[in-house]
Design a protein around this motif. Sequence first.
Motif, mmCIF file in Angstrom:
data_model
loop_
_atom_site.group_PDB
_atom_site.id
_atom_site.type_symbol
_atom_site.label_atom_id
_atom_site.label_comp_id
_atom_site.label_asym_id
_atom_site.label_seq_id
_atom_site.Cartn_x
_atom_site.Cartn_y
_atom_site.Cartn_z
ATOM 1 N N PRO A 40 0.802 -1.224 0.000
ATOM 2 C CA PRO A 40 0.000 0.000 0.000
ATOM 3 C C PRO A 40 0.840 1.282 0.000
ATOM 4 O O PRO A 40 0.374 2.327 -0.459
ATOM 5 C CB PRO A 40 -0.846 -0.115 1.268
ATOM 6 N N ARG A 41 2.074 1.196 0.513
ATOM 7 C CA ARG A 41 2.920 2.394 0.496
ATOM 8 C C ARG A 41 3.305 2.768 -0.932
ATOM 9 O O ARG A 41 3.358 3.961 -1.284
ATOM 10 C CB ARG A 41 4.182 2.163 1.336
ATOM 11 N N ILE A 42 3.548 1.762 -1.751
ATOM 12 C CA ILE A 42 3.866 2.031 -3.157
ATOM 13 C C ILE A 42 2.630 2.527 -3.894
ATOM 14 O O ILE A 42 2.675 3.517 -4.642
ATOM 15 C CB ILE A 42 4.382 0.737 -3.842
ATOM 16 N N VAL A 43 1.521 1.852 -3.663
ATOM 17 C CA VAL A 43 0.277 2.245 -4.338
ATOM 18 C C VAL A 43 -0.100 3.671 -3.952
ATOM 19 O O VAL A 43 -0.496 4.477 -4.807
ATOM 20 C CB VAL A 43 -0.848 1.260 -3.987
ATOM 21 N N ALA A 44 0.046 3.995 -2.671
ATOM 22 C CA ALA A 44 -0.316 5.340 -2.204
ATOM 23 C C ALA A 44 0.498 6.408 -2.922
ATOM 24 O O ALA A 44 -0.018 7.452 -3.314
ATOM 25 C CB ALA A 44 -0.115 5.435 -0.698
ATOM 26 N N GLN A 45 1.778 6.149 -3.091
ATOM 27 C CA GLN A 45 2.644 7.114 -3.780
ATOM 28 C C GLN A 45 2.257 7.246 -5.248
ATOM 29 O O GLN A 45 2.175 8.345 -5.784
ATOM 30 C CB GLN A 45 4.106 6.674 -3.689
ATOM 31 N N GLU A 46 2.020 6.100 -5.882
ATOM 32 C CA GLU A 46 1.770 6.144 -7.324
ATOM 33 C C GLU A 46 0.371 6.635 -7.667
ATOM 34 O O GLU A 46 0.114 7.014 -8.808
ATOM 35 C CB GLU A 46 2.027 4.758 -7.931
ATOM 36 N N LEU A 47 -0.515 6.643 -6.680
ATOM 37 C CA LEU A 47 -1.852 7.188 -6.942
ATOM 38 C C LEU A 47 -1.826 8.711 -7.029
ATOM 39 O O LEU A 47 -2.732 9.320 -7.598
ATOM 40 C CB LEU A 47 -2.836 6.755 -5.852
ATOM 41 N N LEU A 48 -0.803 9.328 -6.462
ATOM 42 C CA LEU A 48 -0.715 10.787 -6.510
ATOM 43 C C LEU A 48 -0.651 11.239 -7.967
ATOM 44 O O LEU A 48 0.133 10.724 -8.756
ATOM 45 C CB LEU A 48 0.521 11.280 -5.757
ATOM 46 N N GLY A 49 -1.494 12.187 -8.321
ATOM 47 C CA GLY A 49 -1.539 12.684 -9.691
ATOM 48 C C GLY A 49 -2.481 11.926 -10.598
ATOM 49 O O GLY A 49 -2.751 12.369 -11.712
ATOM 50 N N TYR A 72 -2.542 2.153 4.835
ATOM 51 C CA TYR A 72 -2.893 1.399 6.040
ATOM 52 C C TYR A 72 -2.404 -0.029 5.840
ATOM 53 O O TYR A 72 -2.847 -0.714 4.930
ATOM 54 C CB TYR A 72 -4.406 1.487 6.319
ATOM 55 N N LEU A 73 -1.466 -0.434 6.693
ATOM 56 C CA LEU A 73 -0.720 -1.668 6.469
ATOM 57 C C LEU A 73 -1.397 -2.880 7.090
ATOM 58 O O LEU A 73 -2.057 -2.776 8.128
ATOM 59 C CB LEU A 73 0.694 -1.526 7.059
ATOM 60 N N GLU A 75 0.217 -5.393 8.361
ATOM 61 C CA GLU A 75 1.006 -5.893 9.488
ATOM 62 C C GLU A 75 1.540 -4.728 10.318
ATOM 63 O O GLU A 75 2.048 -3.747 9.765
ATOM 64 C CB GLU A 75 2.201 -6.720 8.984
ATOM 65 N N GLY A 76 1.422 -4.855 11.645
ATOM 66 C CA GLY A 76 2.056 -3.892 12.536
ATOM 67 C C GLY A 76 1.477 -2.499 12.500
ATOM 68 O O GLY A 76 2.159 -1.536 12.824
ATOM 69 N N ASP A 77 0.221 -2.371 12.112
ATOM 70 C CA ASP A 77 -0.397 -1.044 11.996
ATOM 71 C C ASP A 77 -1.686 -1.023 12.804
ATOM 72 O O ASP A 77 -2.751 -1.398 12.321
ATOM 73 C CB ASP A 77 -0.666 -0.729 10.526
ATOM 74 N N THR A 78 -1.596 -0.564 14.065
ATOM 75 C CA THR A 78 -2.776 -0.602 14.932
ATOM 76 C C THR A 78 -3.829 0.418 14.531
ATOM 77 O O THR A 78 -4.955 0.382 15.035
ATOM 78 C CB THR A 78 -2.362 -0.346 16.393
ATOM 79 N N ALA A 79 -3.499 1.330 13.615
ATOM 80 C CA ALA A 79 -4.502 2.296 13.149
ATOM 81 C C ALA A 79 -5.381 1.703 12.055
ATOM 82 O O ALA A 79 -6.425 2.272 11.725
ATOM 83 C CB ALA A 79 -3.819 3.560 12.628
ATOM 84 N N ASN A 80 -4.976 0.575 11.517
ATOM 85 C CA ASN A 80 -5.763 -0.078 10.473
ATOM 86 C C ASN A 80 -7.047 -0.647 11.077
ATOM 87 O O ASN A 80 -7.001 -1.351 12.085
ATOM 88 C CB ASN A 80 -4.915 -1.193 9.848
ATOM 89 N N HIS A 81 -8.189 -0.352 10.461
ATOM 90 C CA HIS A 81 -9.468 -0.874 10.968
ATOM 91 C C HIS A 81 -9.455 -2.394 11.066
ATOM 92 O O HIS A 81 -10.245 -2.967 11.808
ATOM 93 C CB HIS A 81 -10.615 -0.457 10.036
ATOM 94 N N ALA A 82 -8.589 -3.036 10.307
ATOM 95 C CA ALA A 82 -8.592 -4.501 10.250
ATOM 96 C C ALA A 82 -7.539 -5.126 11.147
ATOM 97 O O ALA A 82 -7.338 -6.339 11.101
ATOM 98 C CB ALA A 82 -8.388 -4.956 8.805
#
Length: 227
Positions: A40-49, A72-73, A75-82
Amino acid sequence: MNRAPKGRFPAQGSTLEDPSDLRDVLTAAPLPTAFYDRDPRIVAQELLGCMLCRRLSHGKVLVVRITETEAYLAEGDTANHAHKGMTRRNRSMFGPPGRAYVYAIHTHHCLNLVTEPEGTASAVLIRAAEPLHGLEEMYRNRRTRNPLLVATGPGRLCQAMQIDKSLDGAEVTRRERLWVCRLSAPENLRFAITPRIGVTSAQELPLRFVLLETDFVSRKLKVRRGR
DNA sequence: CGTAAGATTCACT
DNA sequence: GTGAATCTTACGA
């Protein structure tokens, strides 16, 4: 410091007034499933524009340019709804990539695009965008005529584009109700990376991606002082 | 079934 | 900055 005069809008901003530009957007192939089937970090960056397109039930299409995203990752991301497992609300995040995860928060909705393979609960939140086409419709939906207030925030974006839970789980890889496309190969757009907005846990993780040189963002970047 | 919390926004001080 | 709006979900009794 320049400031727009009261009641006027900055000159910045583009539109799709040129019919051929609009046609290019409306005929461009949606980003394919493989685009979303990544970190998702890659997708988030490439969605810009990229262009987010919404076809309303009566056929009219709204187009915005994505300016701000958050990852929202799985693994290891307590802010993720899942992060504590599947629930009725977050089940779309466990589904295949390239679908929408839409949830309600207070009086608003937020749009995510699901990433990584089915069973991996990660997504990208679309936090802000620049309105390009269908302005009058979006002004009406948002009850404002200031383009800077149309889609600069996840709730505002959804209100402007009439996105609600009826789109939860919708495929965004076909030109149906909601899709994303880009006009050319990925540009090398400059962006900032910051902590995410509004989360109450994992607040330190740098997972927010903000296009530079645009005012169509949900929060102004902190100005580095000194020097 | 009651209750608390929330990936927000807006009006107001 | 603070508080309210207002609704859905999650979770424990």
